[in-house]
Design an enzyme around this catalytic site. Sequence first.
Site, mmCIF file in Angstrom:
data_model
loop_
_atom_site.group_PDB
_atom_site.id
_atom_site.type_symbol
_atom_site.label_atom_id
_atom_site.label_comp_id
_atom_site.label_asym_id
_atom_site.label_seq_id
_atom_site.Cartn_x
_atom_site.Cartn_y
_atom_site.Cartn_z
ATOM 1 N N HIS A 185 -3.655 -28.805 30.378
ATOM 2 C CA HIS A 185 -4.498 -27.660 29.628
ATOM 3 C C HIS A 185 -5.453 -27.173 30.377
ATOM 4 C CE1 HIS A 185 -2.240 -28.769 25.671
ATOM 5 N NE2 HIS A 185 -1.482 -27.843 26.527
ATOM 6 N N HIS A 289 -6.976 -34.712 27.392
ATOM 7 C CA HIS A 289 -6.989 -33.307 26.725
ATOM 8 C C HIS A 289 -8.473 -33.612 26.080
ATOM 9 C CE1 HIS A 289 -2.732 -32.224 26.829
ATOM 10 N NE2 HIS A 289 -2.611 -33.505 26.934
ATOM 11 N N GLU A 369 -7.502 -37.649 23.560
ATOM 12 C CA GLU A 369 -8.076 -36.443 23.196
ATOM 13 C C GLU A 369 -9.727 -37.021 23.402
ATOM 14 O OE1 GLU A 369 -7.341 -33.265 22.493
ATOM 15 O OE2 GLU A 369 -5.212 -33.484 21.838
HETATM 16 ZN ZN ZN Z 1 -4.602 -30.165 25.443
#
Ligand code: ZN
Length: 492
Positions: A185, A289, A369
């Site tokens: 992302h 992420h 994350e």
């Molecule tokens: Zn992500």
Amino acid sequence: MRKRTVRFRHFGVRWLATAALVLCIPALSGHAERQATLLEKAKFHERRPAIVQRTDAEQLQRLIAQNLIIDSVRGETLEAYVNDEEFQWIGDQGWKIEWVPDEELPHWKPRKVAPGGLSTPLTFYPTYEQLTNDLQILAASYPNLCRLESIGKSVENRDLWFLKITDNPDLEEAEPEFKYISTMHGDEPVGTVMTLNLIHILLGNYATDQRIRNLVDETEIWIMPLMNPDGYSDEEGPSRFNFHGVDLNRNFPDPVTSPTNTIAGRAPETQAVMTFGFHHSSVFSANLHTGALVMNYPFDYKTSPSPDDDVFVHVSHKYADLNPPMAANTDPSRGFVNGIVRGVLWFMVHGGMQDWNYLWLGCNEITIELSDFIKAPDESTLLGFWDDNRESMLAYMEQVHIGVRGLVTDADSGDPLAATVQVVGRDHNVFTDPDVGDYHRMLVPGTYDLEFSSEGYEAKTISGVEVQEASPTILDATLDKVPPPISMWRLR
Ligand code: ZN
């Protein structure tokens, strides 16, 4: 109070450009098919963040069934990326939805600071060009420890860089393969900085730090700091999506939504990572992420635990326990307990890279994350992030060595075999690297039975294999060829 974690993108200019192109195409070529594709792409680019009020569990099921791109679920709300039609549809169901206002979104861009190589730990988000330059300088400076590979091109023709770090980088050795992939992302840049910092210490401290030397000597390490360079470099501000508006972490094969394990029809960035996976024998990996602070382990796509739930909990804690803010992150509204969560208990995701690695490659992958709520925290906090993650990243990599490992060979010739290794009672396969015949089956301490099989060979089960925490159990297996049928003997 609500922190908006994504940058609103002004799609108008690109949409107009695309529309103009679409209008020109029939006159130029008359290809109706091409026109439809471009229109679809234009629609994709209209997706932008919105907040939906949560009602009940059935609501989430229905949103997932619509293939909506849900980014996060938390408390009374969920964040989704929707286009106008999807926004309308959600409203029509009687659910409250609103766009995230532009002023609530962070505004940042990667930037070029120093000329030449980077000095780490980084205190800014480097541009793709600077990252490329730095990796090339490192590859030239440490030829005995690393190789820089482009495994493909992004939509906008940027190289997808993967750095291989190990002793004897041109030799296939009986070492487990580990990989970190960050920033699929494009608007989640912390992992890009963390992986670059990590690359620098693995190479720069190899000569002086015994722990790093052991890790590099015993492991084939692959690090990709930036899987989505187009999204990251978007001139309108970093975007979650690739240049065609594809969410790469919804673009992988999935047992429910996309069960064919082929690259056909997927984004070029996804294709490159899949092709890499098919040609390597990854044992353990993570993709990085931001937007939450948690170790998110398989499965994302279904509610039942994976056959290796104990392994995933164990390695998740190895990371989280060394990262104080992560370890302290318990949030019942997201299912987080002490910084870890089985993905589906947070929210269901189809087409994620993590489950694909586990199900199809036999590789244990976790989604890490790194930053709660804020996807691109202020550059001034990057040193703090490195303090929180440095030990975790190293300890996590070292976990690739837990369990049982060995060579699977032909009993007569001693040749290495392409073999499948299964722990009896666990519906999950790992595979040997056929070049060397080595396998690495990650397991927590206990006693196991292992079954080895290879096409054309008699399967073999070895029982009562002990696994301890401190070091891997070495277990080689030799397999006998299946004898030819009797009639064949007679003919000879
Ligand atoms: Zn992500």
